[in-house]
Design an enzyme around this catalytic site. Structure first.
Site, PDB file in Angstrom:
ATOM      1  N   GLU A  76       7.123   2.307   0.635  1.00 27.74           N
ATOM      2  CA  GLU A  76       6.399   2.806   2.005  1.00 27.74           C
ATOM      3  C   GLU A  76       6.118   1.401   2.943  1.00 27.74           C
ATOM      4  O   GLU A  76       5.741   0.500   2.784  1.00 27.74           O
ATOM      5  CB  GLU A  76       5.382   3.494   1.585  1.00 27.74           C
ATOM      6  CG  GLU A  76       5.298   4.648   0.782  1.00 27.74           C
ATOM      7  CD  GLU A  76       4.010   5.275   0.487  1.00 27.74           C
ATOM      8  OE1 GLU A  76       2.947   4.905   1.168  1.00 27.74           O
ATOM      9  OE2 GLU A  76       3.983   6.309  -0.184  1.00 27.74           O
ATOM     10  N   CYS A  95       2.477  -2.756   8.396  1.00 20.09           N
ATOM     11  CA  CYS A  95       2.096  -2.822   7.171  1.00 20.09           C
ATOM     12  C   CYS A  95       3.316  -2.783   5.901  1.00 20.09           C
ATOM     13  O   CYS A  95       3.945  -1.597   5.666  1.00 20.09           O
ATOM     14  CB  CYS A  95       1.045  -1.611   6.975  1.00 20.09           C
ATOM     15  SG  CYS A  95       0.151  -1.421   5.197  1.00 20.09           S
ATOM     16  N   CYS A 102       2.301  -1.093  -8.811  1.00 17.12           N
ATOM     17  CA  CYS A 102       1.584  -2.289  -8.692  1.00 17.12           C
ATOM     18  C   CYS A 102       0.708  -2.079 -10.120  1.00 17.12           C
ATOM     19  O   CYS A 102       0.608  -0.954 -10.736  1.00 17.12           O
ATOM     20  CB  CYS A 102       0.347  -1.762  -7.871  1.00 17.12           C
ATOM     21  SG  CYS A 102      -0.971  -3.097  -7.712  1.00 17.12           S
ATOM     22  N   CYS A 106      -6.083   0.191  -9.741  1.00 17.42           N
ATOM     23  CA  CYS A 106      -7.328   0.479  -9.153  1.00 17.42           C
ATOM     24  C   CYS A 106      -7.627   2.136  -9.272  1.00 17.42           C
ATOM     25  O   CYS A 106      -6.712   2.912  -8.929  1.00 17.42           O
ATOM     26  CB  CYS A 106      -7.486   0.297  -7.829  1.00 17.42           C
ATOM     27  SG  CYS A 106      -7.099  -1.573  -7.602  1.00 17.42           S
ATOM     28  N   CYS A 109      -6.442   4.420  -6.347  1.00 19.07           N
ATOM     29  CA  CYS A 109      -5.052   4.169  -5.560  1.00 19.07           C
ATOM     30  C   CYS A 109      -3.921   4.933  -6.109  1.00 19.07           C
ATOM     31  O   CYS A 109      -3.568   4.753  -7.389  1.00 19.07           O
ATOM     32  CB  CYS A 109      -4.859   2.444  -5.695  1.00 19.07           C
ATOM     33  SG  CYS A 109      -3.222   2.206  -4.807  1.00 19.07           S
ATOM     34  N   CYS A 328      -2.008   3.927   0.552  1.00 23.35           N
ATOM     35  CA  CYS A 328      -0.649   3.411  -0.012  1.00 23.35           C
ATOM     36  C   CYS A 328      -0.256   4.244  -1.402  1.00 23.35           C
ATOM     37  O   CYS A 328      -1.067   4.633  -2.093  1.00 23.35           O
ATOM     38  CB  CYS A 328      -0.971   1.909  -0.455  1.00 23.35           C
ATOM     39  SG  CYS A 328      -2.021   1.640  -1.678  1.00 23.35           S
TER      40      CYS A 328
HETATM   41  N1  SAH Z   1      -2.925  -4.750  -3.239  1.00 19.82           N
HETATM   42  C1  SAH Z   1      -3.618  -5.130  -2.224  1.00 19.82           C
HETATM   43  C2  SAH Z   1      -3.244  -4.692  -1.078  1.00 19.82           C
HETATM   44  C3  SAH Z   1      -2.602  -3.321  -0.925  1.00 19.82           C
HETATM   45  S1  SAH Z   1      -3.705  -1.970  -1.095  1.00 19.82           S
HETATM   46  C4  SAH Z   1      -5.043  -4.606  -2.464  1.00 19.82           C
HETATM   47  O1  SAH Z   1      -5.573  -3.978  -3.255  1.00 19.82           O
HETATM   48  O2  SAH Z   1      -5.547  -5.291  -1.424  1.00 19.82           O
HETATM   49  C5  SAH Z   1      -4.365  -2.145   0.621  1.00 19.82           C
HETATM   50  C6  SAH Z   1      -5.845  -1.536   0.829  1.00 19.82           C
HETATM   51  O3  SAH Z   1      -5.880  -0.248   0.528  1.00 19.82           O
HETATM   52  C7  SAH Z   1      -6.706  -2.096  -0.117  1.00 19.82           C
HETATM   53  O4  SAH Z   1      -8.027  -2.714   0.538  1.00 19.82           O
HETATM   54  C8  SAH Z   1      -7.047  -0.976  -1.184  1.00 19.82           C
HETATM   55  O5  SAH Z   1      -7.984  -1.087  -1.841  1.00 19.82           O
HETATM   56  C9  SAH Z   1      -6.903   0.004  -0.261  1.00 19.82           C
HETATM   57  N2  SAH Z   1      -6.896   1.449  -0.773  1.00 19.82           N
HETATM   58  C10 SAH Z   1      -5.867   1.977  -1.733  1.00 19.82           C
HETATM   59  N3  SAH Z   1      -5.965   3.261  -2.001  1.00 19.82           N
HETATM   60  C11 SAH Z   1      -7.160   3.624  -1.192  1.00 19.82           C
HETATM   61  C12 SAH Z   1      -7.547   4.966  -1.014  1.00 19.82           C
HETATM   62  N4  SAH Z   1      -7.094   6.045  -1.657  1.00 19.82           N
HETATM   63  N5  SAH Z   1      -8.485   4.941   0.048  1.00 19.82           N
HETATM   64  C13 SAH Z   1      -8.850   3.933   0.803  1.00 19.82           C
HETATM   65  N6  SAH Z   1      -8.275   2.728   0.602  1.00 19.82           N
HETATM   66  C14 SAH Z   1      -7.385   2.675  -0.370  1.00 19.82           C
HETATM   67 FE1  SF4 Z   2      -2.532  -2.139  -6.503  1.00 19.85          FE
HETATM   68 FE2  SF4 Z   2      -3.326  -0.119  -5.128  1.00 19.85          FE
HETATM   69 FE3  SF4 Z   2      -5.118  -1.842  -6.493  1.00 19.85          FE
HETATM   70 FE4  SF4 Z   2      -3.916  -2.806  -4.128  1.00 19.85          FE
HETATM   71  S1  SF4 Z   2      -5.271  -0.750  -4.404  1.00 19.85           S
HETATM   72  S2  SF4 Z   2      -4.270  -3.641  -6.194  1.00 19.85           S
HETATM   73  S3  SF4 Z   2      -2.074  -1.609  -4.414  1.00 19.85           S
HETATM   74  S4  SF4 Z   2      -3.758  -0.520  -7.453  1.00 19.85           S
END
Ligand code: SAH
Ligand code: SF4
Length: 340
Positions: A76, A95, A102, A106, A109, A328
């Site tokens: 994406e 972006c 990944c 998290c 995510c 994402c």
């Molecule tokens: N992996 C890196 C960059 C990509 S994610 C990171 O984690 O920072 C980009 C941002 O989107 C991160 O701050 C992540 O915590 C946030 N993010 C991911 N899923 C999300 C969600 N469902 N709602 C809000 N923020 C989210």
């Molecule tokens: Fe990976 Fe999503 Fe966590 Fe960013 S927020 S580190 S993309 S799992």
């Protein structure tokens, strides 16, 4: 070019076509011999690939593409346009994704749920920027893309060699000429990667996805915290600030009943004391297959208020593109599920 039996200056010509003129096709490279153009078309590609799906937010300012890579994987990329404001130049941020999937996983995510599928190459990262840049240039924008943020899928500091090369390519004054200060790398907290960034001559911005003020909660939300706990992470952020002079952005997704109490805002302020930073509060984007919910507007504002009262600079990120699967990984998962 030497390997194609060409004089070295051809490389400069091709580089200019790629990153200054944003050519879409080798056939456009009018000052190259025709035979060379044909060889290039056979041996190389000019971009990220085809677009599998597209979604445009209702305001028309945010657009997300699902791009098909040569091996059939999909990533994406999002374009966010910010209209001109108070004399400021309009901003057009891309972006980008840094990995397919990944490995960090998290809790909130959608990307993390797939695990790591593979690393992206530097070319595939740059290709995402070019995909939008070509289109914006064709619409008559002189500086098509003004900012690049690594906030798409994947953890950029776990694909550092490719990310570094991609930023160097975008930064090159002979080519795309994007200032390093207009690039931001967002990380879940890869401490050695932050240390590398601190020592890197290109001073890119750093955003850290913190999401919790204590290790017990952060271990649950961002599993990487077990390896690099908050104290070590903040130490790396301090050294990044000491060597770059750039304030660190902390991202904090507010999740109902988990990390959104004012007591937690006070704890967060305590931990960030003495660090030149800025907190970006983001109401969680709810994703399918995940029970976590966003905090209410009232909770978000109370959390912000608490941080501001203590003196921590803090903004609430406008939810952009909630109607286009903006978090994402969401578009990729939705399309994958539709196809399976
Ligand atoms: N992996 C890196 C960059 C990509 S994610 C990171 O984690 O920072 C980009 C941002 O989107 C991160 O701050 C992540 O915590 C946030 N993010 C991911 N899923 C999300 C969600 N469902 N709602 C809000 N923020 C989210
Ligand atoms: Fe990976 Fe999503 Fe966590 Fe960013 S927020 S580190 S993309 S799992």
């Amino acid at each position: 070019m030497l390997s194609f039996g060409q004089p070295a200056y051809r490389a400069r010509q091709v580089y200019g076509w790629l990153y200054r003129h944003l050519a879409r096709d080798f056939a456009e490279m009018s000052d190259l011999p025709e035979a060379l153009r044909r060889t290039l078309a056979r041996e190389a590609t000019l971009g990220a690939g085809g677009v599998l799906a597209e979604s445009v937010a209702a305001d028309g300012l945010t657009r997300k593409l699902l791009i098909r890579l040569a091996d059939g994987e999909a990533i994406e990329t999002v374009l966010m346009c910010y209209p001109e404001e108070g004399g400021d130049e309009p901003r057009r941020s891309v972006c980008v994704s840094s990995q397919v999937g990944c490995p960090v996983g998290c809790a909130f995510c959608a990307t993390g749920r797939s695990g790591l599928v593979r690393q992206l190459s530097a070319g595939e990262i740059v290709g995402q920027v070019l995909q939008f840049a070509r289109e914006l240039q064709a619409q008559g924008n002189e500086r098509p893309v003004t900012n690049v943020v690594f906030m798409g899928q994947g953890e950029p500091l776990l694909n550092w060699p490719a990310v570094q090369k991609a930023v160097e390519t975008l930064n090159s004054p002979q080519g795309f000429n994007l200032g390093a200060r207009h690039v931001t790398i967002s990380t879940a907290g890869v401490v050695p990667g932050i240390e590398d960034l601190a020592g890197w001559p290109l001073q890119v911005g750093l955003a850290v996805s913190l999401h919790a003020p204590d290790d017990a909660l952060r271990n649950q939300l961002v599993p990487l915290n077990r390896r690099y706990p908050i104290e070590a992470l903040l130490r790396a952020c301090r050294s990044y600030f000491a060597s770059t002079g750039r304030r660190v952005t902390f991202e904090y997704a507010l999740i109902e009943g988990l990390n959104d109490e004012t007591r937690q805002a006070r704890l967060l302020a305590d931990r960030l004391a003495g660090l030149t930073c800025h907190v970006n509060l983001i109401p969680l984007n709810a994703t399918p297959d995940c029970a976590l919910r966003p905090s209410s507007r009232g909770r978000v504002l109370a959390f912000q208020q608490q941080l501001l009262e203590i003196g921590v600079p803090c903004t609430v990120r406008a939810a952009r593109g909630a109607d286009i699967d903006a978090a994402c990984g969401q578009l990729r998962r939705r399309v994958a599920q539709r196809e399976s």
